[in-house]
Design a protein around this motif. Structure first.
Motif, mmCIF file in Angstrom:
data_model
loop_
_atom_site.group_PDB
_atom_site.id
_atom_site.type_symbol
_atom_site.label_atom_id
_atom_site.label_comp_id
_atom_site.label_asym_id
_atom_site.label_seq_id
_atom_site.Cartn_x
_atom_site.Cartn_y
_atom_site.Cartn_z
ATOM 1 N N ILE A 31 18.915 36.884 62.013
ATOM 2 C CA ILE A 31 19.824 37.981 62.351
ATOM 3 C C ILE A 31 21.237 37.523 62.697
ATOM 4 O O ILE A 31 22.215 38.148 62.239
ATOM 5 C CB ILE A 31 19.210 38.844 63.474
ATOM 6 N N ALA A 86 19.465 42.488 66.964
ATOM 7 C CA ALA A 86 20.410 43.008 65.976
ATOM 8 C C ALA A 86 21.646 43.605 66.650
ATOM 9 O O ALA A 86 22.776 43.417 66.178
ATOM 10 C CB ALA A 86 19.717 44.055 65.106
ATOM 11 N N VAL A 114 21.706 50.052 64.501
ATOM 12 C CA VAL A 114 20.310 49.871 64.104
ATOM 13 C C VAL A 114 19.595 51.220 64.043
ATOM 14 O O VAL A 114 19.721 52.060 64.937
ATOM 15 C CB VAL A 114 19.559 48.952 65.094
ATOM 16 N N LEU A 132 19.866 47.720 59.416
ATOM 17 C CA LEU A 132 21.055 47.194 60.085
ATOM 18 C C LEU A 132 22.285 47.501 59.260
ATOM 19 O O LEU A 132 22.332 47.188 58.049
ATOM 20 C CB LEU A 132 20.940 45.688 60.278
#
Length: 273
Positions: A219, A248, A255, A270
Motif C-alpha cells: 500500500i 490505505a 477508501v 483505493l
C-alpha cells in the motif's frame, strides 16, 4: 451403472471431503467424458460412465482440488489453466473486476497492473473486459508466471499482456489506471481446509502473524504508481476491512469497500483523496 447413478454415488462419497459434492462429481464426470458440464447435465443418458471416472473421484477423496484434477478454473468470462504452484482463482475475487467495471463505467482503463497475478487471473479478466487495455502482471513465482503466460496465449491476449517476476511494485516505472491485487492475507496460525493446505502454494496464502504483512509493503508504494483518476482494488479477508483501510488512509487514499456474493467484505477500493 449409468451416469446418473454414478453421479449420485460419487456425490454421496465426496460429501465427506467437499462442501460441493454434487458439483465436484459433475465436473469430474464431464472432464472424464471430454465434454462441458452443461452438455452432461442436458442429457446424461446419452453417455456411458468412462473408465477413468473412478480414479478421478479417488483423487478428489484425497483432497486434491477439482481445478488441479481437471486443469482449469473458470473465472469472470475466461477459462484459466491451473495446476500445482498456481493459486486457484476464486469467485470472491471477481468482486474486484466488478468493482472496477463500476468505477470506469462507460470508460475504460488503458494500463492495468496485477500485483501477485498468479495464473494471470485478474489481469487477463480485465483485458478480456476492456479490449483496448494493455497490462502487466507481477508475481514472485516462476511456476505461476508460466501458467499466466500460457493462459494469455490460449486466450489470445499475449499481445496485450506482459508478465514479469518481481517483488510487488518494487522497481516498476510509470503509472497505471487500474491496479488489481489479491495478496496473501491469511495469518500464519490459521488452519486451512486440507484441499488448500495440502496443495496450493503457501507463499500465495500466508502473510505473517496477522495476515497483513504484504499489505504493509504494497500500500505505501501505490500512490507512486496509481494514475490520476485511477483505481487500486485490493482483495481482503472478510475480517480485515478496518485494519487494511487504516493502512490505505495513512497512505493518503480515499477508501470504499465492496462485498462479495456472500455479503462479506472482500474488496477495498483505493482512489486519490
Amino acid at each position: 451403472m449409468d451416469v446418473a447413478s454414478a453421479l449420485r454415488d460419487a456425490a454421496r462419497r465426496l460429501a465427506a471431503v467437499s462442501d460441493t459434492p454434487r458439483l465436484d462429481a459433475e465436473l469430474l464426470m464431464a472432464y472424464a467424458l471430454g465434454v462441458e458440464r452443461q452438455a452432461l447435465l442436458l442429457d446424461p443418458a446419452r453417455f456411458a460412465v468412462p473408465e477413468g471416472f473412478a480414479g478421478l473421484i479417488d483423487r478428489r477423496l484425497r483432497h486434491e482440488p477439482v481445478a488441479y484434477i481437471v486443469g482449469y478454473r473458470d473465472f469472470w468470462t475466461i477459462r484459466l489453466q491451473v495446476g500445482a504452484g498456481a493459486l486457484i482463482p476464486r469467485p470472491d475475487s471477481e468482486t474486484l473486476i466488478e468493482a472496477a467495471a463500476r468505477h470506469f463505467g462507460d470508460g475504460a482503463p488503458s494500463h492495468v497492473l496485477d500485483l501477485g497475478t498468479g495464473p494471470g487471473t485478474l489481469l487477463l479478466a480485465a483485458l478480456a473486459e476492456w479490449p483496448r487495455a494493455t497490462g502487466l502482471g507481477i508475481d514472485a513465482s516462476d511456476a505461476a508466471l508460466a501458467y499466466a503466460r500460457a493462459n494469455a496465449d490460449a486466450l489470445g491476449l499475449a499481445d496485450r499482456s506482459e508478465f514479469r517476476s518481481g517483488d510487488w511494485s518494487a522497481g516498476l516505472d510509470g503509472q497505471f489506471d487500474l491496479i488489481l491485487c489479491n495478496p496473501p492475507y491469511i495469518a500464519d496460525s490459521e488452519e486451512l481446509m486440507p484441499d488448500v493446505a495440502g496443495h496450493e502454494p503457501a507463499g500465495a496464502l500466508f502473510a505473517g502473524a496477522d495476515g497483513l504483512d504484504d499489505y504493509r509493503r504494497i500500500i505505501p508504494d501505490l500512490p507512486r504508481i496509481l494514475a490520476p483518476g485511477g483505481l487500486a482494488a485490493l482483495e481482503i479477508g472478510h475480517r480485515q476491512h478496518i485494519l487494511v483501510r487504516e493502512l490505505a488512509e495513512t497512505a493518503g487514499f480515499k477508501v470504499a469497500c465492496r462485498q462479495d456474493l456472500g455479503g462479506r467484505d472482500r474488496a477495498l477500493l483505493l482512489t486519490r483523496a
